[in-house]
Design a protein around this motif. Structure first.
Motif, PDB file in Angstrom:
ATOM      1  N   ASN A 241      57.773  38.675  30.919  1.00 11.47           N
ATOM      2  CA  ASN A 241      56.729  38.531  32.211  1.00 11.47           C
ATOM      3  C   ASN A 241      56.246  36.777  32.355  1.00 11.47           C
ATOM      4  O   ASN A 241      56.530  36.589  33.628  1.00 11.47           O
ATOM      5  N   PHE A 242      56.135  36.144  31.493  1.00 15.08           N
ATOM      6  CA  PHE A 242      55.921  34.953  31.679  1.00 15.08           C
ATOM      7  C   PHE A 242      56.946  34.059  32.137  1.00 15.08           C
ATOM      8  O   PHE A 242      56.850  33.036  32.885  1.00 15.08           O
ATOM      9  N   ALA A 243      58.016  34.468  31.583  1.00 11.45           N
ATOM     10  CA  ALA A 243      59.443  33.506  31.815  1.00 11.45           C
ATOM     11  C   ALA A 243      59.815  33.936  33.277  1.00 11.45           C
ATOM     12  O   ALA A 243      60.525  33.245  33.584  1.00 11.45           O
ATOM     13  N   THR A 244      59.560  35.017  33.757  1.00  9.88           N
ATOM     14  CA  THR A 244      60.252  35.502  34.999  1.00  9.88           C
ATOM     15  C   THR A 244      59.136  35.258  36.280  1.00  9.88           C
ATOM     16  O   THR A 244      57.813  35.291  36.030  1.00  9.88           O
ATOM     17  N   GLN A 245      59.581  34.551  37.275  1.00  7.17           N
ATOM     18  CA  GLN A 245      58.831  34.264  38.412  1.00  7.17           C
ATOM     19  C   GLN A 245      58.728  35.388  39.365  1.00  7.17           C
ATOM     20  O   GLN A 245      59.390  36.406  39.232  1.00  7.17           O
ATOM     21  N   SER A 246      57.725  35.273  40.321  1.00  6.50           N
ATOM     22  CA  SER A 246      57.653  36.349  41.218  1.00  6.50           C
ATOM     23  C   SER A 246      58.565  36.696  42.037  1.00  6.50           C
ATOM     24  O   SER A 246      58.868  37.985  42.569  1.00  6.50           O
TER      25      SER A 246
ATOM     26  N   GLY B 275      61.659  36.870  40.680  1.00  4.21           N
ATOM     27  CA  GLY B 275      62.748  37.124  40.029  1.00  4.21           C
ATOM     28  C   GLY B 275      63.539  36.078  39.042  1.00  4.21           C
ATOM     29  O   GLY B 275      64.122  36.494  38.280  1.00  4.21           O
ATOM     30  N   ALA B 276      63.196  34.840  39.463  1.00  2.00           N
ATOM     31  CA  ALA B 276      63.823  33.987  38.880  1.00  2.00           C
ATOM     32  C   ALA B 276      63.408  33.720  37.385  1.00  2.00           C
ATOM     33  O   ALA B 276      62.246  33.766  36.957  1.00  2.00           O
ATOM     34  N   ILE B 277      64.314  33.509  36.517  1.00  2.00           N
ATOM     35  CA  ILE B 277      64.124  33.211  34.918  1.00  2.00           C
ATOM     36  C   ILE B 277      64.246  31.951  34.704  1.00  2.00           C
ATOM     37  O   ILE B 277      65.297  31.297  34.761  1.00  2.00           O
ATOM     38  N   THR B 278      63.035  31.015  34.566  1.00  2.00           N
ATOM     39  CA  THR B 278      63.063  29.875  34.626  1.00  2.00           C
ATOM     40  C   THR B 278      63.038  29.266  33.119  1.00  2.00           C
ATOM     41  O   THR B 278      63.358  28.133  33.050  1.00  2.00           O
ATOM     42  N   THR B 279      62.789  30.023  32.116  1.00  2.16           N
ATOM     43  CA  THR B 279      62.618  29.736  30.706  1.00  2.16           C
ATOM     44  C   THR B 279      62.953  30.838  29.914  1.00  2.16           C
ATOM     45  O   THR B 279      63.086  32.018  30.383  1.00  2.16           O
ATOM     46  N   ILE B 280      63.369  30.789  28.604  1.00  4.11           N
ATOM     47  CA  ILE B 280      63.477  31.640  27.629  1.00  4.11           C
ATOM     48  C   ILE B 280      62.257  31.656  26.724  1.00  4.11           C
ATOM     49  O   ILE B 280      61.972  30.555  26.393  1.00  4.11           O
ATOM     50  N   PRO B 281      61.629  32.787  26.703  1.00  7.83           N
ATOM     51  CA  PRO B 281      60.173  32.816  25.751  1.00  7.83           C
ATOM     52  C   PRO B 281      60.333  32.241  24.342  1.00  7.83           C
ATOM     53  O   PRO B 281      61.371  33.125  23.627  1.00  7.83           O
TER      54      PRO B 281
END
Length: 450
Positions: free
Chosen positions: A151-156, A158-164
């Motif tokens: 949830n933290f890694a995914t933007q509103s 749907g972009a996944i901008t990091t790996i937790p």
């Protein structure tokens, strides 16, 4: 060699991945399907060299110690640097703003930098890489990452901008020996924390009943932890409404003031986590509310006087709800990097199951993956008792963000942090929160307007 073979990835593929992640189901179903035909090669970027900017902590120590293994596996050289947290965030801001960051991989504090990084186009959307069978190891297993971290890694959008990489749960450290001496059990509610603190507080012996951050800005997660007990976040994630000066917020501020004024050690108004940690480790406080990621020194006999006496408890329920404040760090690829393939290989390696398990075994905090908690090796330790692992696992089930997911997080912490600190000097909670809310409201509105 740095050119990435993204292949014929369609918009439909991206949308499928986004929907799967958002639904907290087997996010990489499409990835798994692609990996059945994988031509993934760890040596693909052999000879390249990447720069990694880390935060100074035990987790970074573990990764740096294992860098030779990564180089042996991939042929990629790594130059990494650990920087203290606040300075690292400032360096990231300055370098990304310049458009010429000196690093390829960056560790971001998602509870502070998530939306800022996305708006500023600091890091890449990782979905094309996740969906490329030539670029993602078939064993990476994105579905293994917990819902809180994703949830933290995914933007509103749907972009996944990091790996937790790391999820920090706020919980209650307590001194088992002190509790036993007073015949006390672990608090079953937030109100019972106050009751226990009153019984354990003994200034004549240099023992405080409770300690937590009193320093402005750093103190916000203490307040938000209590507010979560009312079932509220400071900013409603769905409506964007500020919940910062209503009766629940005032109750949380009064609760914060009572514990820090009546049962904390002298000087708590200037305490950050490190002063709290030292106080608790020296046996000068019976309870301490903070992140479980600070546990390791407490069980180190060279740094702690309470080794073997530390209890790890899930934050007790409040009047209306039971939640643990959570925070998360994630690894991303700088958009300006010219070595994105090698950078992605590093992130896959750094967050793989083996390294995440090593983090848990070392007591360096809670990994973003779920598998380490299911691995017998992960929950057996000569350093930590069973309640340490139980606390992490159970906190994860009730976790909610401890800071609002907004761009001006720093301004939020500064403005409301001052308000809370003022209450420790005798100011009225309602007056301070109303003033802070009016000050912050236009800041938030401006940021939301873009």
């Amino acid at each position: 060699m740095s050119k990435l073979p993204f292949g014929d990835l369609s918009r439909r593929d991206l949308l499928k991945t986004t929907a799967l992640v958002a639904g907290a189901v087997a996010a990489p179903a499409i990835v798994s399907r692609a990996n059945a035909q994988s031509k993934f090669d760890w040596k693909r970027f052999k000879g390249e060299k990447i720069d990694v900017m880390m935060v100074k902590n035990p987790r970074s120590d573990l990764l740096q110690a294992a860098e030779k293994e990564f180089t042996a596996l991939t042929g990629i050289e790594v130059s990494s640097e650990q920087i203290p947290e606040q300075q690292q965030r400032q360096k990231a801001m300055i370098e990304f703003t310049s458009g010429r960051p000196t690093f390829d991989v960056v560790l971001l504090a998602l509870h502070v930098q998530k939306r800022l990084a996305y708006k500023g186009k600091w890091v890449d959307d990782l979905r094309p890489l996740l969906n490329n069978p030539e670029m993602t190891n078939p064993e990476f297993d994105l579905a293994d990452f917990g819902e809180a971290g994703m949830n933290f890694a995914t933007q509103s959008d749907g972009a996944i901008t990091t790996i937790p990489h790391f999820v920090d749960f706020w919980m209650l450290y307590y001194n088992k020996e002190m509790f036993a001496q007073k015949g006390l059990e672990y608090p079953k509610s937030m109100d019972e924390i106050v009751t226990a603190a009153a019984k354990l507080h003994d200034p004549s012996k240099g023992v405080a009943g409770f300690v937590s951050r009193g320093l402005k800005n750093a103190n916000i997660p203490v307040w938000t932890s209590w507010l979560l007990g009312q079932g509220l976040e400071t900013i409603d994630p769905k409506t964007g409404k500020l919940n910062t000066d209503g009766p629940e917020a005032v109750w949380a501020a009064d609760f914060y003031r009572k514990l820090n004024k009546e049962y904390a050690p002298p000087g708590t108004i200037g305490f950050n986590w490190n002063e709290c940690q030292t106080t608790f480790a020296q046996g000068r406080a019976a309870m301490w509310l903070d992140g479980i990621g600070f546990a390791t020194p407490l069980e180190d006999p060279t740094k702690s006087k309470i080794v073997g006496k530390v209890g790890y408890g899930v934050t007790p329920p409040g009047p209306k709800a039971h939640h643990s404040a959570i925070f998360c760090d994630g690894m991303g690829i700088a958009q300006a990097s010219k070595k994105k393939g090698a950078a992605w290989y590093y992130i896959q390696w750094a967050t793989n199951k083996e390294n995440q398990l090593a983090m848990l075994k070392a007591g360096a905090g809670a990994p973003g993956r779920q598998s380490p908690f299911k691995n017998p090796e992960g929950v057996q330790s000569k350093t930590f008792a069973k309640d340490y692992f139980d606390c992490m696992a159970n906190s994860g089930k009730i976790g909610r963000p401890g800071l609002p997911q907004i761009i001006p997080v720093t301004e939020f912490r500064d403005i409301f942090g001052v308000a809370l600190t003022n209450t420790l000097s005798g100011a009225d909670s309602l007056t301070e929160l109303k003033k802070a809310t009016e000050t912050f409201k236009p800041v938030l509105e401006k940021s939301e307007q873009g």
